[in-house]
Write a protein that holds these residues in place. Sequence first.
Motif, mmCIF file in Angstrom:
data_model
loop_
_atom_site.group_PDB
_atom_site.id
_atom_site.type_symbol
_atom_site.label_atom_id
_atom_site.label_comp_id
_atom_site.label_asym_id
_atom_site.label_seq_id
_atom_site.Cartn_x
_atom_site.Cartn_y
_atom_site.Cartn_z
ATOM 1 N N MET A 17 -45.715 -36.600 16.608
ATOM 2 C CA MET A 17 -45.319 -37.937 17.030
ATOM 3 C C MET A 17 -46.309 -38.919 16.409
ATOM 4 O O MET A 17 -47.472 -38.561 16.187
ATOM 5 C CB MET A 17 -45.329 -38.046 18.554
ATOM 6 N N LEU B 166 -44.118 -29.575 22.282
ATOM 7 C CA LEU B 166 -42.920 -28.933 21.750
ATOM 8 C C LEU B 166 -43.320 -27.873 20.729
ATOM 9 O O LEU B 166 -44.007 -28.174 19.749
ATOM 10 C CB LEU B 166 -42.015 -29.974 21.088
ATOM 11 N N TRP C 271 -36.979 -31.674 24.965
ATOM 12 C CA TRP C 271 -37.278 -33.107 24.884
ATOM 13 C C TRP C 271 -38.464 -33.458 25.773
ATOM 14 O O TRP C 271 -39.341 -34.224 25.379
ATOM 15 C CB TRP C 271 -36.059 -33.935 25.266
ATOM 16 N N GLN D 270 -43.531 -25.604 17.560
ATOM 17 C CA GLN D 270 -43.121 -25.903 16.189
ATOM 18 C C GLN D 270 -41.848 -25.156 15.827
ATOM 19 O O GLN D 270 -41.560 -24.082 16.341
ATOM 20 C CB GLN D 270 -44.251 -25.555 15.223
ATOM 21 N N GLN E 204 -40.908 -31.512 26.600
ATOM 22 C CA GLN E 204 -42.117 -30.993 25.947
ATOM 23 C C GLN E 204 -42.581 -31.935 24.841
ATOM 24 O O GLN E 204 -43.778 -32.123 24.639
ATOM 25 C CB GLN E 204 -41.850 -29.593 25.374
ATOM 26 N N TYR E 205 -41.618 -32.524 24.138
ATOM 27 C CA TYR E 205 -41.969 -33.453 23.062
ATOM 28 C C TYR E 205 -42.652 -34.705 23.613
ATOM 29 O O TYR E 205 -43.450 -35.339 22.912
ATOM 30 C CB TYR E 205 -40.713 -33.847 22.274
ATOM 31 N N ASN F 31 -43.297 -43.468 16.784
ATOM 32 C CA ASN F 31 -42.588 -43.049 15.568
ATOM 33 C C ASN F 31 -42.132 -44.218 14.702
ATOM 34 O O ASN F 31 -41.066 -44.185 14.083
ATOM 35 C CB ASN F 31 -41.394 -42.149 15.931
ATOM 36 N N ASP G 234 -37.364 -28.263 16.610
ATOM 37 C CA ASP G 234 -36.536 -29.371 16.134
ATOM 38 C C ASP G 234 -36.502 -29.326 14.608
ATOM 39 O O ASP G 234 -37.533 -29.485 13.953
ATOM 40 C CB ASP G 234 -37.119 -30.698 16.618
ATOM 41 N N SER H 69 -43.322 -30.804 15.059
ATOM 42 C CA SER H 69 -43.336 -31.354 16.426
ATOM 43 C C SER H 69 -44.365 -32.453 16.626
ATOM 44 O O SER H 69 -45.011 -32.539 17.673
ATOM 45 C CB SER H 69 -43.580 -30.224 17.442
ATOM 46 N N ASN I 56 -37.957 -32.241 12.891
ATOM 47 C CA ASN I 56 -39.386 -32.434 13.093
ATOM 48 C C ASN I 56 -40.038 -31.072 13.304
ATOM 49 O O ASN I 56 -40.502 -30.744 14.400
ATOM 50 C CB ASN I 56 -39.609 -33.343 14.312
ATOM 51 N N ASN J 64 -50.135 -34.398 18.158
ATOM 52 C CA ASN J 64 -49.402 -33.164 18.422
ATOM 53 C C ASN J 64 -48.807 -33.197 19.830
ATOM 54 O O ASN J 64 -49.399 -33.756 20.755
ATOM 55 C CB ASN J 64 -50.325 -31.953 18.275
ATOM 56 N N THR J 65 -47.664 -32.588 19.971
ATOM 57 C CA THR J 65 -46.989 -32.540 21.270
ATOM 58 C C THR J 65 -46.883 -31.093 21.745
ATOM 59 O O THR J 65 -47.213 -30.153 21.012
ATOM 60 C CB THR J 65 -45.582 -33.154 21.170
#
Length: 243
Positions: free
Chosen positions: A192, A179, A153, A181, A155-156, A207, A184, A190, A187, A176-177
């Motif tokens: 947002m 997190l 979370w 790929q 990382q996201y 979002n 999740d 990954s 998602n 891009n985050t």
Amino acid sequence: MNALTRHIIRMKYPVFLIAALFLVAPGCKKFLGLSLQTNASHTDYLLDPNLNMTAWQYMKYRSGVDTTNPSWRTDTVFKFMYNAVLYSGIDTNEYTKPNRTYIFLHNLAAQTFNATVPITVSNNCYWGYYLVGSPGVPATSWTQYTPAQVKAWLQYLIISGEYNFNNLTPNGTTVNTLLPQNTDTLNPTSIMVLARNDDQNAQLTINNFAGSSNFTTVRSGGYVATNGPIQVVGTLVIFKRIQ
């Protein structure tokens, strides 16, 4: 002529007279013995969004651990996030690297109570959304989750690139985050979506895309750390489409 008509006739001329006095004597300093305000002095200033510290320093500064903060004992709005960082094992250097945008968690994003009797935990915070145990109940500590889940979370909530009020639009920007790929399943890429509302409040949202089942309005934003913008949220941040 009835009484009402006579009353109107008597009253309307003084009213017009008063109006005329205002029109013909705009430079008058007094009226009916009262001084008129001609101007008011005030100082124009802009709030400075620059924090002059890194995102990591700012998190610690407002988590009750940095004694250089004069209010360090009570200014603890990021305490739960700071504890999450330590528990998860995420590299704290991630909060010092440049060209990033950071979503910071106000304590309410971890734990929020509903105004009910008895008091219950909101499902719009992390501990109330991700229940623990069987039957599931709200968590009371990050340690009730695995470090890997908490790290994912966090990382996201770190975005590649700098996004703030100046370069976001109502149309929504997909970013891009950190997190990885396929971490999740809801998602897999990954991503947002960030946007700025086109109204007098100009709030930032996370979002809020077509088909989203849960979006977040930034609680306070526009903070500029030396390594990137910080947006603070007080509710859950997830990427989830309507099923």
